[in-house]
Design a protein around this motif. Structure first.
Motif, PDB file in Angstrom:
ATOM      1  N   GLY A   1      -2.622  11.119  -4.808  1.00  0.00           N
ATOM      2  CA  GLY A   1      -3.039   9.730  -4.935  1.00  0.00           C
ATOM      3  C   GLY A   1      -1.836   8.821  -5.086  1.00  0.00           C
ATOM      4  O   GLY A   1      -0.711   9.282  -5.305  1.00  0.00           O
TER       5      GLY A   1
ATOM      6  N   LEU B   1       1.302  13.461  -2.096  1.00  0.00           N
ATOM      7  CA  LEU B   1       0.685  13.550  -3.425  1.00  0.00           C
ATOM      8  C   LEU B   1      -0.814  13.336  -3.278  1.00  0.00           C
ATOM      9  O   LEU B   1      -1.293  12.897  -2.234  1.00  0.00           O
ATOM     10  CB  LEU B   1       1.291  12.489  -4.341  1.00  0.00           C
TER      11      LEU B   1
ATOM     12  N   ILE C   1       7.190   7.067  -1.274  1.00  0.00           N
ATOM     13  CA  ILE C   1       8.217   7.314  -2.308  1.00  0.00           C
ATOM     14  C   ILE C   1       9.002   8.593  -2.040  1.00  0.00           C
ATOM     15  O   ILE C   1       9.958   8.882  -2.760  1.00  0.00           O
ATOM     16  CB  ILE C   1       7.631   7.342  -3.735  1.00  0.00           C
ATOM     17  N   GLY C   2       8.639   9.353  -1.031  1.00  0.00           N
ATOM     18  CA  GLY C   2       9.402  10.557  -0.719  1.00  0.00           C
ATOM     19  C   GLY C   2       8.669  11.395   0.301  1.00  0.00           C
ATOM     20  O   GLY C   2       7.458  11.230   0.500  1.00  0.00           O
TER      21      GLY C   2
ATOM     22  N   GLY D   1      -3.726   4.552  -2.981  1.00  0.00           N
ATOM     23  CA  GLY D   1      -4.752   5.184  -2.157  1.00  0.00           C
ATOM     24  C   GLY D   1      -5.233   6.494  -2.771  1.00  0.00           C
ATOM     25  O   GLY D   1      -4.654   7.007  -3.729  1.00  0.00           O
TER      26      GLY D   1
ATOM     27  N   TYR E   1       0.866  -1.174   0.000  1.00  0.00           N
ATOM     28  CA  TYR E   1       0.000   0.000   0.000  1.00  0.00           C
ATOM     29  C   TYR E   1       0.905   1.228   0.000  1.00  0.00           C
ATOM     30  O   TYR E   1       1.770   1.374   0.861  1.00  0.00           O
ATOM     31  CB  TYR E   1      -0.907  -0.006   1.239  1.00  0.00           C
ATOM     32  N   PHE E   2       0.713   2.093  -0.989  1.00  0.00           N
ATOM     33  CA  PHE E   2       1.538   3.298  -1.080  1.00  0.00           C
ATOM     34  C   PHE E   2       0.967   4.355  -0.147  1.00  0.00           C
ATOM     35  O   PHE E   2      -0.212   4.707  -0.240  1.00  0.00           O
ATOM     36  CB  PHE E   2       1.638   3.765  -2.532  1.00  0.00           C
ATOM     37  N   SER E   3       1.818   4.798   0.767  1.00  0.00           N
ATOM     38  CA  SER E   3       1.361   5.687   1.828  1.00  0.00           C
ATOM     39  C   SER E   3       2.457   6.684   2.171  1.00  0.00           C
ATOM     40  O   SER E   3       3.636   6.304   2.276  1.00  0.00           O
ATOM     41  CB  SER E   3       1.026   4.833   3.060  1.00  0.00           C
ATOM     42  N   ALA E   4       2.080   7.945   2.360  1.00  0.00           N
ATOM     43  CA  ALA E   4       3.075   8.975   2.687  1.00  0.00           C
ATOM     44  C   ALA E   4       3.733   8.696   4.032  1.00  0.00           C
ATOM     45  O   ALA E   4       4.817   9.218   4.320  1.00  0.00           O
ATOM     46  CB  ALA E   4       2.415  10.351   2.689  1.00  0.00           C
TER      47      ALA E   4
ATOM     48  N   TYR F   1      -7.997  10.092  -1.374  1.00  0.00           N
ATOM     49  CA  TYR F   1      -8.592  10.785  -0.220  1.00  0.00           C
ATOM     50  C   TYR F   1      -7.574  10.834   0.933  1.00  0.00           C
ATOM     51  O   TYR F   1      -6.408  11.104   0.702  1.00  0.00           O
ATOM     52  CB  TYR F   1      -9.915  10.129   0.197  1.00  0.00           C
ATOM     53  N   GLU F   2      -7.998  10.478   2.163  1.00  0.00           N
ATOM     54  CA  GLU F   2      -7.045  10.472   3.281  1.00  0.00           C
ATOM     55  C   GLU F   2      -6.327   9.137   3.410  1.00  0.00           C
ATOM     56  O   GLU F   2      -5.508   8.935   4.297  1.00  0.00           O
ATOM     57  CB  GLU F   2      -7.753  10.815   4.597  1.00  0.00           C
ATOM     58  N   GLY F   3      -6.669   8.194   2.532  1.00  0.00           N
ATOM     59  CA  GLY F   3      -6.028   6.886   2.609  1.00  0.00           C
ATOM     60  C   GLY F   3      -7.052   5.779   2.789  1.00  0.00           C
ATOM     61  O   GLY F   3      -8.245   5.965   2.524  1.00  0.00           O
TER      62      GLY F   3
ATOM     63  N   TYR G   1       6.857  13.917   0.949  1.00  0.00           N
ATOM     64  CA  TYR G   1       5.887  14.912   0.481  1.00  0.00           C
ATOM     65  C   TYR G   1       4.572  14.174   0.251  1.00  0.00           C
ATOM     66  O   TYR G   1       4.550  12.943   0.157  1.00  0.00           O
ATOM     67  CB  TYR G   1       6.359  15.567  -0.838  1.00  0.00           C
TER      68      TYR G   1
HETATM   69  N1  SAM Z   1      -3.616  11.647   4.697  1.00  0.00           N
HETATM   70  C1  SAM Z   1      -2.418  11.222   4.072  1.00  0.00           C
HETATM   71  C2  SAM Z   1      -1.216  11.744   4.818  1.00  0.00           C
HETATM   72  O1  SAM Z   1      -1.276  12.844   5.339  1.00  0.00           O
HETATM   73  O2  SAM Z   1      -0.203  11.044   4.816  1.00  0.00           O
HETATM   74  C3  SAM Z   1      -2.330  11.711   2.645  1.00  0.00           C
HETATM   75  C4  SAM Z   1      -3.215  10.973   1.720  1.00  0.00           C
HETATM   76  S1  SAM Z   1      -2.892  11.360   0.034  1.00  0.00           S
HETATM   77  C5  SAM Z   1      -3.804  12.817  -0.201  1.00  0.00           C
HETATM   78  C6  SAM Z   1      -3.794  10.147  -0.843  1.00  0.00           C
HETATM   79  C7  SAM Z   1      -3.000   8.928  -1.238  1.00  0.00           C
HETATM   80  O3  SAM Z   1      -1.868   9.302  -2.002  1.00  0.00           O
HETATM   81  C8  SAM Z   1      -2.448   8.072  -0.132  1.00  0.00           C
HETATM   82  O4  SAM Z   1      -3.406   7.181   0.355  1.00  0.00           O
HETATM   83  C9  SAM Z   1      -1.307   7.349  -0.802  1.00  0.00           C
HETATM   84  O5  SAM Z   1      -1.750   6.173  -1.474  1.00  0.00           O
HETATM   85  C10 SAM Z   1      -0.834   8.348  -1.849  1.00  0.00           C
HETATM   86  N2  SAM Z   1       0.392   9.077  -1.481  1.00  0.00           N
HETATM   87  C11 SAM Z   1       0.502  10.410  -1.264  1.00  0.00           C
HETATM   88  N3  SAM Z   1       1.765  10.759  -1.001  1.00  0.00           N
HETATM   89  C12 SAM Z   1       2.503   9.626  -1.069  1.00  0.00           C
HETATM   90  C13 SAM Z   1       3.880   9.343  -0.907  1.00  0.00           C
HETATM   91  N4  SAM Z   1       4.764  10.291  -0.600  1.00  0.00           N
HETATM   92  N5  SAM Z   1       4.301   8.064  -1.055  1.00  0.00           N
HETATM   93  C14 SAM Z   1       3.413   7.088  -1.349  1.00  0.00           C
HETATM   94  N6  SAM Z   1       2.091   7.303  -1.521  1.00  0.00           N
HETATM   95  C15 SAM Z   1       1.638   8.545  -1.375  1.00  0.00           C
END
Ligand code: SAM
Length: 224
Positions: A149, A147, A142-143, A122, A95-98, A124-126, A145
């Motif tokens: 999605g 994004l 991936i870094g 992901g 799962y790609f997550s910030a 929205y908020e995830g 910051y």
């Molecule tokens: N609420 C989250 C947070 O503050 O970390 C941000 C959610 S972001 C708007 C929506 C989706 O973008 C996440 O569920 C994730 O899948 C993806 N995403 C955003 N930034 C990412 C990153 N730096 N690396 C990997 N996935 C990212």
């Protein structure tokens, strides 16, 4: 039959974003030659609601919406075989997550050994934490910051991983000289033709054919 060396199943709300950058150049060629392959699972197909929504309000309040656990769970149940073949000990559902583990070259090399990767983008908020835990997902960032999605992170991840999949790169030796590789001694400045461009000349040592001196020069001019 030509069997792809790596297959990615990508879970997303935006199927039209794929193959995106992976459909061109080196990876596009490897895709056309079936060295790697992918299929898309549209999370919207697992909404189970008449309005097609996959998200809901977060418990505890706060801004933004969260993708429901049943949506992800149903999609994974339908597409991940009960015993996914693995060549390494890491789980293959990512799962790609910030807030995940920072992606790096070593991880890219490891995931290149997998035959099948399940990648969740992901929005929205995830996604709901419970489905992350149930499927023991590996969370990758991936870094540092945020994004909008996970679709671009999926593509960045696959781009880096595919470079380590045999036959994707024309010259695999080029991997050894790249930034972050084990043998990497530092990225040095690169030059090509013409030898003089806008009154700027290529350093003499690089055009004299003395390989020892060239190696020395590159080491001394490394950007590391
Ligand atoms: N609420 C989250 C947070 O503050 O970390 C941000 C959610 S972001 C708007 C929506 C989706 O973008 C996440 O569920 C994730 O899948 C993806 N995403 C955003 N930034 C990412 C990153 N730096 N690396 C990997 N996935 C990212």
């Amino acid at each position: 039959m030509n069997q792809a060396k790596l297959h990615a199943t990508i879970f997303t709300l935006f199927p039209e974003m794929f193959p995106g950058t992976l459909g061109t150049a080196i990876h596009g060629r490897a895709l056309a030659n079936k060295i790697w392959n992918y299929n898309i699972v549209n999370l919207r197909d697992f909404s189970n609601r008449h309005d097609g929504r996959v998200d809901d309000r977060p418990y505890g309040g706060g801004a933004g919406m969260v993708i429901r656990p049943d949506v992800i769970d149903d999609a994974l149940t339908q597409h991940v075989p009960a015993s996914a073949p693995e060549t390494a000990s890491l789980p293959t559902i990512i799962y790609f997550s910030a807030s995940g583990t920072q992606f790096n070259a070593e991880m890219a090399q490891t995931y290149a050994q997998y035959q099948h990767l399940y990648l969740i983008a992901g929005r929205y908020e995830g996604i709901d934490q419970r489905v992350i835990e149930k499927w023991q997902m590996r969370e990758i960032c991936i870094g540092p910051y945020v994004l909008s999605g996970g679709e671009l992170p999926v593509q960045v991840f696959l781009d880096a991983v595919l470079r380590f999949v045999p036959d994707v790169l024309g010259n695999p030796e080029s991997l050894d000289e790249e930034s972050f590789s084990d043998n990497f001694t530092g990225e040095y400045p690169h030059y090509t033709r013409p030898q003089i461009w806008q009154n700027r000349a290529v350093p003499d040592v690089l055009v004299n054919g003395n390989h020892q001196k060239i190696t020395e020069w590159r080491k001394n001019n490394s950007k590391k």
